[in-house]
Scaffold this motif. Structure first.
Motif, PDB file in Angstrom:
ATOM      1  N   HIS A  59       0.826  -1.208   0.000  1.00  0.00           N
ATOM      2  CA  HIS A  59       0.000   0.000   0.000  1.00  0.00           C
ATOM      3  C   HIS A  59       0.859   1.257   0.000  1.00  0.00           C
ATOM      4  N   GLU A  63      -1.311   3.161  -3.499  1.00  0.00           N
ATOM      5  CA  GLU A  63      -2.424   3.274  -2.550  1.00  0.00           C
ATOM      6  C   GLU A  63      -3.644   2.463  -2.950  1.00  0.00           C
ATOM      7  N   LYS A  67      -4.516  -2.065   2.504  1.00  0.00           N
ATOM      8  CA  LYS A  67      -3.592  -1.926   3.620  1.00  0.00           C
ATOM      9  C   LYS A  67      -3.341  -3.294   4.256  1.00  0.00           C
TER      10      LYS A  67
END
Length: 589
Positions: A59, A63, A67
């Motif tokens: 991540h 992005e 996560k």
């Protein structure tokens, strides 16, 4: 009814932050241009990293990666011996040690393309789909030691081949995806499937394939038999056109400029093959007995299957209706769990704008991860979840060991009648001549109509037929809660209605409407051709499965958000209650 077909809106090494030269090349033409112009400087930030099979991306580097995960991309062949190549995005726990193995949650479908699920979402750069990031975050999946794998079905995303919705090609893809996920060096060999709508259907396909590696399936709002979603006993729905149109559009979504060359080449497969035309034409096949539809009858193919199965189904669904549901569950012999009730096309965790849970029941992620823990890890559940949690039309939840629970199964004889097959809108308050009603005596006690009602009759004439069941209050206000249509060609006809679960209160009546197919509207999307002839109906038999609600075992849950909407939209004015002609007997406990 179906107004939007099956479309759902909503390598082992430690992670590294090093941007390799290969990643910079894969980042796309935009960066190359900047470098060529001398615009790149020490102060510029690197483009988001693009994963390969060897280089994992976290991540922090891109992005779009969930996560707590590291992302890799892979390609492998389908299992049918064709030249179809499938693409997979793999998300492993970010800090997974070298050599450690994890169980796999797999999702296979049409909505994992890098540029968007249903349309080009204008992402600034590539990355894995976030379609089920709600599940990943809600279950804390990576911290619990699972991998999540997303495989593009043939014709979609980074896979080649022509789309083959539920057909032999897709079934071969699902088999290949299960086998591939089970045999990777980071996999324990235990695979579970998770999805909603399209990727719930592939879960049903996975169950039917009898793969040893597949240990559990979670399928939210699937289609149980494609023919019955496209045609109802010979009568085409609007989905005969818009299913093909919708998936043709998704199949031709463009890749992103920084997708790797292999992905971009595979995504362009439709440009050099007649996939779209073939896909559109094959839905016009009319005969249920044809090979095209028989190979897509998942309910029939489930016979003898035994993968542990967790399903959700809205009885008031407008998209993936509960047709052939009971047949599939009866044919399936393995452990079953389900959330069933009066909602539309929603996920178990989905919330309305005001924060209320759409289905009304809390704990979706806790229960699904417990299900996977039990069957993929062998961890005994710490909570005694009921096999089935069911909400009825009163908004009350109950627990059952199976579905349906049937106390008695009467077959009711109804007087016949005649109607004009003109496809005009009927009016329950006025005799329009294009349908007739038969009324029960007031029920002595609350009675639940469950399972799959079945109607048989003898018809004289040719055209179309619609049957509707109404729950009619003492003041004449009615709510229709089930319906079905069929072609009539003279002679004996028998048809299943939708699977349902509806409780009629004491003092209410059951009304049965038989007549022409109503003009298209909110709850009617058939594209029938009226014969404009009078059809005579005789020897009508209505088979019902009944349950006594006094036996209910309450369980936690609130009223589904859609229930009030459905009730309001399906409520008639004051119906002119006719002379009773049959009795709904009290269920025998």
């Amino acid at each position: 009814m179906s107004t939007s077909p099956v479309i759902d809106v909503n390598p082992k090494k430690p992670p590294t932050s090093r941007i390799t030269a290969a990643r910079l090349v894969a980042a796309g033409a935009a960066m190359s241009l900047l470098v060529g112009l001398g615009a790149w400087s020490q102060s510029s930030s690197a483009a988001p990293a693009v994963a390969t099979a060897e280089d994992a991306v976290t991540h922090a580097e891109n992005e779009r990666v969930a996560k707590g995960a590291r992302w890799t991309q892979h390609y492998f062949p389908s299992s049918d011996g064709s030249d179809v190549e499938l693409h997979a995005d793999v998300l492993l726990p970010e800090n997974l040690p070298e050599g450690e193995k994890v169980p796999v949650v797999l999702s296979v479908g049409a909505y994992f393309g890098h540029s968007g699920q249903l349309e080009d979402e204008k992402h600034p750069h590539t990355g894995p789909s976030n379609r089920f990031y709600d599940f990943i975050e809600g279950t804390d999946l990576f911290s619990r030691g699972y991998a999540f794998v997303m495989v593009d079905q043939r014709g979609f995303g980074g896979s080649t081949g022509c789309l083959d919705f539920q057909g032999p090609g897709e079934q071969a893809d699902v088999k290949a995806a299960i086998d591939w996920a089970a045999t990777q060096p980071w996999s324990t060999g235990a695979v579970g499937m998770y999805g909603k709508s399209y990727d719930a259907i592939t879960g049903l396909i996975g169950n039917n394939l009898n793969q040893d590696a597949l240990k559990a399936v979670v399928a939210q709002e699937p289609i149980w038999d494609l023919y019955r979603n496209i045609r109802s006993n010979g009568v085409p729905r609007s989905t005969i056109g818009n299913v093909a149109t919708s998936y043709n559009r998704i199949a031709t979504l463009p890749p992103l400029p920084d997708d790797d060359e292999r992905y971009r080449t595979n995504a362009a497969y439709e440009k050099t093959h007649p996939c779209v035309a073939v896909n559109s034409i094959q839905y016009l096949t009319a005969a249920y007995e044809s090979e095209f539809w028989q190979t897509r009858d998942l309910a029939r193919q489930a016979k003898g299957s035994d993968t542990p199965l967790f399903i959700t189904q809205g009885f008031t669904e407008w998209n993936t209706e509960p047709e052939a549901m009971e047949e599939y569950l009866t044919n399936h012999q393995g452990p079953q769990r389900g959330w069933l009730g009066p909602w539309d096309h929603k996920r178990g965790n989905e919330r309305a704008a005001d924060g209320r849970l759409e289905m009304g029941r809390d704990g979706w992620f806790a229960e699904t991860i417990s299900f996977f823990d039990q069957y993929l890890l062998g961890v005994k559940p710490t909570v005694a979840y009921p096999p089935y949690a069911i909400q009825d039309n009163n908004g009350r939840w109950r627990a059952q060991d199976t579905w349906p629970v049937v106390d008695s199964s009467p077959t009711l004889a109804l007087p016949g009648g005649r109607y004009l097959d003109d496809s005009a809108e009927g009016d329950p308050e006025v005799d329009t001549g294009n349908s007739f009603y038969r009324w029960s005596r007031p029920l002595r006690q609350a009675t639940r109509v469950t399972g799959t009602p079945r109607l048989s009759l003898t018809a004289r004439g040719h055209g179309n037929l619609m049957v509707r069941l109404y729950d009619v209050a003492p003041d004449g206000t009615g709510v229709f809660f089930n319906e079905q249509v069929a072609l009539v060609n003279g002679g004996r006809l028998a048809l299943d209605l939708k699977s349902n679960d509806w409780t009629l209160a004491a003092g209410h009546r059951l009304a049965v409407q038989i007549g022409t197919i109503q003009a298209p509207g909110l709850f009617s999307d058939w594209t029938d051709t009226p014969s404009n002839r009078t059809i005579t109906v005789e020897d009508v038999r209505l088979h019902l499965d009944l349950d006594d609600p006094r036996d209910d075992r309450p369980t936690a849950g609130d009223r589904a958000v859609y229930l009030d909407t459905y009730t309001a939209l399906s409520t008639t004015g004051k119906m002119p209650v006719g002379k009773p002609s049959f009795t709904v007997p009290a269920p025998r406990r």
